[in-house]
Design a protein around this motif. Sequence first.
Motif, PDB file in Angstrom:
ATOM      1  N   LEU A 138      49.268  29.984  47.452  1.00  0.00           N
ATOM      2  CA  LEU A 138      48.026  29.246  47.685  1.00  0.00           C
ATOM      3  C   LEU A 138      46.875  30.210  47.975  1.00  0.00           C
ATOM      4  O   LEU A 138      45.769  30.055  47.444  1.00  0.00           O
ATOM      5  CB  LEU A 138      48.209  28.264  48.838  1.00  0.00           C
ATOM      6  N   SER A 139      47.137  31.218  48.791  1.00  0.00           N
ATOM      7  CA  SER A 139      46.091  32.191  49.127  1.00  0.00           C
ATOM      8  C   SER A 139      45.628  32.943  47.885  1.00  0.00           C
ATOM      9  O   SER A 139      44.419  33.146  47.676  1.00  0.00           O
ATOM     10  CB  SER A 139      46.615  33.171  50.176  1.00  0.00           C
ATOM     11  N   ASN A 140      46.576  33.365  47.051  1.00  0.00           N
ATOM     12  CA  ASN A 140      46.202  34.079  45.825  1.00  0.00           C
ATOM     13  C   ASN A 140      45.375  33.204  44.891  1.00  0.00           C
ATOM     14  O   ASN A 140      44.410  33.654  44.272  1.00  0.00           O
ATOM     15  CB  ASN A 140      47.460  34.567  45.108  1.00  0.00           C
ATOM     16  N   THR A 141      45.763  31.937  44.776  1.00  0.00           N
ATOM     17  CA  THR A 141      45.011  31.020  43.917  1.00  0.00           C
ATOM     18  C   THR A 141      43.595  30.817  44.436  1.00  0.00           C
ATOM     19  O   THR A 141      42.618  30.791  43.659  1.00  0.00           O
ATOM     20  CB  THR A 141      45.733  29.664  43.830  1.00  0.00           C
ATOM     21  N   LEU A 142      43.461  30.690  45.752  1.00  0.00           N
ATOM     22  CA  LEU A 142      42.131  30.513  46.349  1.00  0.00           C
ATOM     23  C   LEU A 142      41.278  31.766  46.140  1.00  0.00           C
ATOM     24  O   LEU A 142      40.073  31.668  45.883  1.00  0.00           O
ATOM     25  CB  LEU A 142      42.251  30.197  47.840  1.00  0.00           C
ATOM     26  N   LEU A 143      41.892  32.941  46.245  1.00  0.00           N
ATOM     27  CA  LEU A 143      41.155  34.178  46.018  1.00  0.00           C
ATOM     28  C   LEU A 143      40.682  34.274  44.566  1.00  0.00           C
ATOM     29  O   LEU A 143      39.559  34.708  44.298  1.00  0.00           O
ATOM     30  CB  LEU A 143      42.034  35.383  46.375  1.00  0.00           C
ATOM     31  N   GLU A 144      41.522  33.889  43.639  1.00  0.00           N
ATOM     32  CA  GLU A 144      41.125  33.899  42.226  1.00  0.00           C
ATOM     33  C   GLU A 144      39.988  32.918  41.977  1.00  0.00           C
ATOM     34  O   GLU A 144      39.041  33.219  41.235  1.00  0.00           O
ATOM     35  CB  GLU A 144      42.323  33.564  41.345  1.00  0.00           C
ATOM     36  N   LEU A 145      40.094  31.739  42.580  1.00  0.00           N
ATOM     37  CA  LEU A 145      39.025  30.743  42.411  1.00  0.00           C
ATOM     38  C   LEU A 145      37.724  31.255  42.992  1.00  0.00           C
ATOM     39  O   LEU A 145      36.647  31.087  42.397  1.00  0.00           O
ATOM     40  CB  LEU A 145      39.435  29.428  43.091  1.00  0.00           C
ATOM     41  N   ALA A 146      37.780  31.902  44.162  1.00  0.00           N
ATOM     42  CA  ALA A 146      36.563  32.441  44.776  1.00  0.00           C
ATOM     43  C   ALA A 146      35.980  33.560  43.922  1.00  0.00           C
ATOM     44  O   ALA A 146      34.763  33.690  43.784  1.00  0.00           O
ATOM     45  CB  ALA A 146      36.871  32.945  46.186  1.00  0.00           C
ATOM     46  N   LYS A 147      36.870  34.365  43.313  1.00  0.00           N
ATOM     47  CA  LYS A 147      36.394  35.487  42.509  1.00  0.00           C
ATOM     48  C   LYS A 147      35.646  35.010  41.269  1.00  0.00           C
ATOM     49  O   LYS A 147      34.571  35.513  40.952  1.00  0.00           O
ATOM     50  CB  LYS A 147      37.574  36.373  42.115  1.00  0.00           C
ATOM     51  N   VAL A 148      36.191  34.067  40.559  1.00  0.00           N
ATOM     52  CA  VAL A 148      35.533  33.592  39.335  1.00  0.00           C
ATOM     53  C   VAL A 148      34.371  32.670  39.636  1.00  0.00           C
ATOM     54  O   VAL A 148      33.562  32.375  38.753  1.00  0.00           O
ATOM     55  CB  VAL A 148      36.543  32.870  38.409  1.00  0.00           C
ATOM     56  N   SER A 149      34.263  32.178  40.875  1.00  0.00           N
ATOM     57  CA  SER A 149      33.130  31.324  41.247  1.00  0.00           C
ATOM     58  C   SER A 149      31.930  32.133  41.680  1.00  0.00           C
ATOM     59  O   SER A 149      30.841  31.585  41.859  1.00  0.00           O
ATOM     60  CB  SER A 149      33.533  30.365  42.375  1.00  0.00           C
ATOM     61  N   ASP A 150      32.117  33.436  41.876  1.00  0.00           N
ATOM     62  CA  ASP A 150      31.017  34.301  42.285  1.00  0.00           C
ATOM     63  C   ASP A 150      30.169  34.654  41.071  1.00  0.00           C
ATOM     64  O   ASP A 150      30.587  35.403  40.195  1.00  0.00           O
ATOM     65  CB  ASP A 150      31.576  35.567  42.927  1.00  0.00           C
ATOM     66  N   LEU A 151      28.946  34.115  41.014  1.00  0.00           N
ATOM     67  CA  LEU A 151      28.077  34.336  39.855  1.00  0.00           C
ATOM     68  C   LEU A 151      27.636  35.790  39.752  1.00  0.00           C
ATOM     69  O   LEU A 151      27.241  36.244  38.680  1.00  0.00           O
ATOM     70  CB  LEU A 151      26.851  33.417  39.944  1.00  0.00           C
ATOM     71  N   ASN A 152      27.654  36.512  40.873  1.00  0.00           N
ATOM     72  CA  ASN A 152      27.231  37.905  40.848  1.00  0.00           C
ATOM     73  C   ASN A 152      28.379  38.856  40.488  1.00  0.00           C
ATOM     74  O   ASN A 152      28.191  40.061  40.402  1.00  0.00           O
ATOM     75  CB  ASN A 152      26.671  38.309  42.230  1.00  0.00           C
ATOM     76  N   HIS A 153      29.576  38.287  40.310  1.00  0.00           N
ATOM     77  CA  HIS A 153      30.739  39.120  39.992  1.00  0.00           C
ATOM     78  C   HIS A 153      30.704  39.476  38.509  1.00  0.00           C
ATOM     79  O   HIS A 153      30.721  38.603  37.645  1.00  0.00           O
ATOM     80  CB  HIS A 153      32.013  38.363  40.338  1.00  0.00           C
ATOM     81  N   SER A 154      30.629  40.769  38.215  1.00  0.00           N
ATOM     82  CA  SER A 154      30.569  41.204  36.819  1.00  0.00           C
ATOM     83  C   SER A 154      31.971  41.315  36.249  1.00  0.00           C
ATOM     84  O   SER A 154      32.875  41.851  36.885  1.00  0.00           O
ATOM     85  CB  SER A 154      29.850  42.560  36.728  1.00  0.00           C
ATOM     86  N   LEU A 155      32.155  40.809  35.048  1.00  0.00           N
ATOM     87  CA  LEU A 155      33.454  40.826  34.380  1.00  0.00           C
ATOM     88  C   LEU A 155      33.366  41.692  33.136  1.00  0.00           C
ATOM     89  O   LEU A 155      32.312  41.796  32.494  1.00  0.00           O
ATOM     90  CB  LEU A 155      33.876  39.400  34.005  1.00  0.00           C
ATOM     91  N   MET A 156      34.491  42.292  32.797  1.00  0.00           N
ATOM     92  CA  MET A 156      34.578  43.115  31.590  1.00  0.00           C
ATOM     93  C   MET A 156      35.124  42.270  30.446  1.00  0.00           C
ATOM     94  O   MET A 156      36.160  41.604  30.574  1.00  0.00           O
ATOM     95  CB  MET A 156      35.506  44.310  31.837  1.00  0.00           C
ATOM     96  N   TYR A 157      34.397  42.266  29.335  1.00  0.00           N
ATOM     97  CA  TYR A 157      34.800  41.499  28.168  1.00  0.00           C
ATOM     98  C   TYR A 157      35.129  42.462  27.029  1.00  0.00           C
ATOM     99  O   TYR A 157      34.354  43.362  26.721  1.00  0.00           O
ATOM    100  CB  TYR A 157      33.697  40.539  27.742  1.00  0.00           C
ATOM    101  N   ASP A 158      36.283  42.251  26.438  1.00  0.00           N
ATOM    102  CA  ASP A 158      36.723  43.060  25.306  1.00  0.00           C
ATOM    103  C   ASP A 158      37.147  42.134  24.170  1.00  0.00           C
ATOM    104  O   ASP A 158      37.253  40.909  24.344  1.00  0.00           O
ATOM    105  CB  ASP A 158      37.898  43.962  25.695  1.00  0.00           C
ATOM    106  N   GLU A 159      37.401  42.731  23.019  1.00  0.00           N
ATOM    107  CA  GLU A 159      37.948  41.958  21.904  1.00  0.00           C
ATOM    108  C   GLU A 159      39.449  41.741  22.139  1.00  0.00           C
ATOM    109  O   GLU A 159      40.202  42.698  22.304  1.00  0.00           O
ATOM    110  CB  GLU A 159      37.715  42.693  20.586  1.00  0.00           C
TER     111      GLU A 159
END
Length: 457
Positions: free
Chosen positions: A285-306
């Motif tokens: 549950l804690s890991n899932t909540l952390l993942e949800l918080a991470k992707v909900s952060d609009l300022n969090h930059s993600l790396m996109y590849d092909e």
Amino acid sequence: MQIRAKLTLQFTLLVSVIVLTIFIVIYGLRYNYVKEEFYNRLTQKASTSAKLLVTINEVNYKLLKKINQTNKDVLYRENLIIYDYENLKVYSSNDTSGFKISSEMLNQVRKERVSRFTQGDFKIVGILYRDRFNRVVTIAGAVDLSGERDLKNLQNTMFGLFFIVIAVVAVTGWYFSVRALSPISEVIKQVKTIYPQNVNQRLTIQNPKDEIGQLTATFNELLERIGEVFRLQNLFVSNVSHEMKNPLMKIGSQIDVTLLKSRSEEQYLATLQSVRQDIRELGQLSNTLLELAKVSDLNHSLMYDEVRLDEIIWEAGDLLLQAEKDYQVQVNFTSEIDEDSELVIQGNAQLLKTAFVNLMENGCKFSENHTVKVSIRFLEKQIEVQFENKGAMAQKEIALVFEPFYRSQNTASIKGYGVGLSLVNRIVKLHGGSINAHCSDNSTFFTLLLPYSVGIK
């Protein structure tokens, strides 16, 4: 500077420019009229004097002078001068006049027939008069004292009226700006009274058709969204507290019961295994909540590849099947593949794998036969991935499945936290795609649309 003061100043300046322009035009027209009228009077006097002297034999220089002296229409410092064809002065009505005539002026009159001159305050007209026997030049000049007084009075009147008009415009402009902006002042007062405790309070819209009414309506829409955020936040905190409270209470209860008396080694081992399972659930549950918080952060930059979408789907399926041996994942392509590039999109492989695992697990978990069917279809600018499982939800619950911690009534007996679909929804949006759910023929469908080029929303 306040808006009302700025509006008043701008309105006053605008009206000032308009009024000043009108006054300048009026003064210019009046000035031209007075000047033309005066020159016409001089021309008439010059023509009359020349005609009397040249065409009437009984009139000589002395008689013409008496006639001019008895004329009541005498201009200020007026002087009438007549020259013969040799430019010799043959007549002058006022020898003390302040202007002088040169031979160049007389030649100009003979050339142009009618000429106008100015010397200081004097306005002068010269005309060429001739009959069969005589050609004379008559010069008439005077100071337009009455015209100057008339223009001076007009100038003073306009000057006074200008300041009176500006003062009236400034006062009325301030009054109407205050009146027009009073709804904004009321909105400001109402906004200052809104706190998190009364976020459901709404602003009063006085006139929904004007800009201020539309601005107030926009504020109300913003308050609606803020209220929804507070509601989701409270729901999130409440659900998190509830979900974490259950395993913690189970752990505490088992330990308390075990400590009541001495037990056998098998009983202690069983208790430890049960506690370990509860701790694993809590960690998951804690890991899932952390993942949800991470992707909900609009300022969090993600790396996109092909990435190849089919490979991610297969990896997600293998990962799920390693953990749950009873689950089945069926993958098929509903459209033919012309090139391998049709399977390549820009995205974050780890996040997409997390989303697919959650959708597959969700489909198998709530399916009657623990099977999920994954269908891939290629569109012009995006790829459609559909997850199908047996079992349907109520129509009113479909719109809520992407809310954090929401669980339908018929899934209460199945282990879960209601966070997975919310996490999937956010991951799909981070990839510029969309996801929707619908039920048909006792089956539930989750359809993802992922663009080839990422557009973060």
